[in-house]
Design a protein around this motif. Sequence first.
Motif, PDB file in Angstrom:
ATOM      1  N   PHE A 150       0.842  -1.194   0.000  1.00  0.00           N
ATOM      2  CA  PHE A 150       0.000   0.000   0.000  1.00  0.00           C
ATOM      3  C   PHE A 150       0.881   1.250   0.000  1.00  0.00           C
ATOM      4  CE2 PHE A 150      -4.056  -1.708   2.303  1.00  0.00           C
ATOM      5  CZ  PHE A 150      -4.253  -2.610   1.295  1.00  0.00           C
ATOM      6  N   THR A 151       0.477   2.243  -0.779  1.00  0.00           N
ATOM      7  CA  THR A 151       1.156   3.539  -0.786  1.00  0.00           C
ATOM      8  C   THR A 151       0.196   4.701  -0.498  1.00  0.00           C
ATOM      9  OG1 THR A 151       0.893   3.745  -3.175  1.00  0.00           O
ATOM     10  CG2 THR A 151       2.988   2.801  -2.373  1.00  0.00           C
ATOM     11  N   HIS A 152      -1.101   4.409  -0.435  1.00  0.00           N
ATOM     12  CA  HIS A 152      -2.083   5.458  -0.189  1.00  0.00           C
ATOM     13  C   HIS A 152      -3.000   5.172   0.992  1.00  0.00           C
ATOM     14  CE1 HIS A 152      -0.739   6.801  -4.090  1.00  0.00           C
ATOM     15  NE2 HIS A 152      -1.432   7.912  -3.932  1.00  0.00           N
ATOM     16  N   GLY A 153      -3.033   3.940   1.458  1.00  0.00           N
ATOM     17  CA  GLY A 153      -3.888   3.584   2.578  1.00  0.00           C
ATOM     18  C   GLY A 153      -5.133   2.839   2.145  1.00  0.00           C
ATOM     19  N   SER A 154      -5.728   2.154   3.095  1.00  0.00           N
ATOM     20  CA  SER A 154      -6.945   1.396   2.822  1.00  0.00           C
ATOM     21  C   SER A 154      -8.134   2.349   2.676  1.00  0.00           C
ATOM     22  CB  SER A 154      -7.221   0.417   3.968  1.00  0.00           C
ATOM     23  OG  SER A 154      -7.596   1.136   5.147  1.00  0.00           O
ATOM     24  N   SER A 155      -9.218   1.834   2.148  1.00  0.00           N
ATOM     25  CA  SER A 155     -10.440   2.632   2.019  1.00  0.00           C
ATOM     26  C   SER A 155     -10.883   3.149   3.378  1.00  0.00           C
ATOM     27  CB  SER A 155     -11.548   1.797   1.379  1.00  0.00           C
ATOM     28  OG  SER A 155     -11.199   1.475   0.057  1.00  0.00           O
ATOM     29  N   GLU A 156     -10.845   2.277   4.382  1.00  0.00           N
ATOM     30  CA  GLU A 156     -11.259   2.680   5.728  1.00  0.00           C
ATOM     31  C   GLU A 156     -10.387   3.806   6.257  1.00  0.00           C
ATOM     32  OE1 GLU A 156     -10.844   3.206   9.846  1.00  0.00           O
ATOM     33  OE2 GLU A 156      -9.351   1.984   8.800  1.00  0.00           O
ATOM     34  N   GLN A 157      -9.074   3.699   6.070  1.00  0.00           N
ATOM     35  CA  GLN A 157      -8.161   4.741   6.546  1.00  0.00           C
ATOM     36  C   GLN A 157      -8.401   6.060   5.824  1.00  0.00           C
ATOM     37  OE1 GLN A 157      -4.591   2.500   5.643  1.00  0.00           O
ATOM     38  NE2 GLN A 157      -3.990   2.536   7.804  1.00  0.00           N
ATOM     39  N   ARG A 158      -8.590   6.005   4.533  1.00  0.00           N
ATOM     40  CA  ARG A 158      -8.773   7.228   3.753  1.00  0.00           C
ATOM     41  C   ARG A 158     -10.062   7.943   4.158  1.00  0.00           C
ATOM     42  NH1 ARG A 158      -6.245   7.278  -2.080  1.00  0.00           N
ATOM     43  NH2 ARG A 158      -6.150   9.434  -1.384  1.00  0.00           N
ATOM     44  N   VAL A 159     -11.131   7.171   4.341  1.00  0.00           N
ATOM     45  CA  VAL A 159     -12.399   7.751   4.793  1.00  0.00           C
ATOM     46  C   VAL A 159     -12.235   8.348   6.191  1.00  0.00           C
ATOM     47  CG1 VAL A 159     -14.732   7.132   5.558  1.00  0.00           C
ATOM     48  CG2 VAL A 159     -13.891   6.338   3.339  1.00  0.00           C
ATOM     49  N   ARG A 160     -11.579   7.605   7.080  1.00  0.00           N
ATOM     50  CA  ARG A 160     -11.409   8.061   8.467  1.00  0.00           C
ATOM     51  C   ARG A 160     -10.629   9.372   8.530  1.00  0.00           C
ATOM     52  NH1 ARG A 160      -7.286   5.996  11.767  1.00  0.00           N
ATOM     53  NH2 ARG A 160      -7.332   4.110  10.513  1.00  0.00           N
ATOM     54  N   TRP A 161      -9.551   9.476   7.756  1.00  0.00           N
ATOM     55  CA  TRP A 161      -8.746  10.696   7.821  1.00  0.00           C
ATOM     56  C   TRP A 161      -9.426  11.873   7.128  1.00  0.00           C
ATOM     57  CZ3 TRP A 161      -5.356  11.875  11.249  1.00  0.00           C
ATOM     58  CH2 TRP A 161      -4.721  10.854  11.946  1.00  0.00           C
ATOM     59  N   PHE A 162     -10.159  11.634   6.051  1.00  0.00           N
ATOM     60  CA  PHE A 162     -10.933  12.722   5.445  1.00  0.00           C
ATOM     61  C   PHE A 162     -11.954  13.222   6.459  1.00  0.00           C
ATOM     62  CE2 PHE A 162     -14.685  14.197   3.048  1.00  0.00           C
ATOM     63  CZ  PHE A 162     -14.110  15.274   2.386  1.00  0.00           C
ATOM     64  N   ARG A 163     -12.620  12.290   7.121  1.00  0.00           N
ATOM     65  CA  ARG A 163     -13.629  12.645   8.119  1.00  0.00           C
ATOM     66  C   ARG A 163     -12.988  13.386   9.303  1.00  0.00           C
ATOM     67  NH1 ARG A 163     -16.932   7.908   8.724  1.00  0.00           N
ATOM     68  NH2 ARG A 163     -18.395   8.845   7.288  1.00  0.00           N
TER      69      ARG A 163
END
Length: 189
Positions: free
Chosen positions: A157-170
Motif C-alpha cells: 500500500f502507498t495510499h492507505g486502505s479505504s477505511e483509513q482514507r475515509v477516516r482521515w478525510f472525516r
Amino acid sequence: MNRRYQEPRLVLFSGAVQSACGMAQSAVGPFYCPGDQRVYIDLDFLAQMQLQLGAPGDFAAAYVIAHEVGHHVQNQLGVLGRVQELRSRVAEAEGNALQVRVELQADCLAGMWARRAQDARQILEDGDIEEGLAAAAAVGDDRLQGRARGHVQPDSFTHGSSEQRVRWFRTGLQSGQLEACDTFRPARP
C-alpha cells in the motif's frame, strides 16, 4: 503557522503530461509535483472514478483536487522533503508505510479544506460529504488492488486502505484543525 501560503498552479490533462517531476501517463492519475508546485489533474481518472469506481458527483472531484492541494501544503510545510529523505534510508515496506502516512495526511487536509470552505462560504450541498467519502473509499489501495489483481497486499500500500482514507478525510472535516491531521504520530494510521 505564521507562514505565507503560496497557491499551486492547476494543470488539467488527459493521456500524458510533462511536469518537473517527469513525464506522467494517464495511468498515474492525479498528482502533485513539488518541483514545479503544480497540481496535475487527470481528467481520464476523474471520469473513471465517476463511471467505474463508484464515486460520482462534483464533490468527489473536489475531494481529489483538495487531496492534491494537500500535498502542496505538505510541501510548503517541509513534510514531503522530510519523508522523501527518510524513505531513501529504509526498506521498501517501511518506505511504503511512510508514504501511506503522507497520503492519509493529504486526505485529512482535504477534509479540513471542506470544513473551512463550508464555514466561510457555505459551499456544501446535500450529498456532497457522502460523495467525498465515497471517493476516498473508492481510491483506497485495498479496493484498487482487489479490482486490479483480485487480491490485496497491504505491505505494498502507498495510499492507505479505504477505511483509513475515509477516516482521515472525516477527521479533517470534523476538526478543521491542522493538529488533528498528524498522521505521523505512532499508532495513528
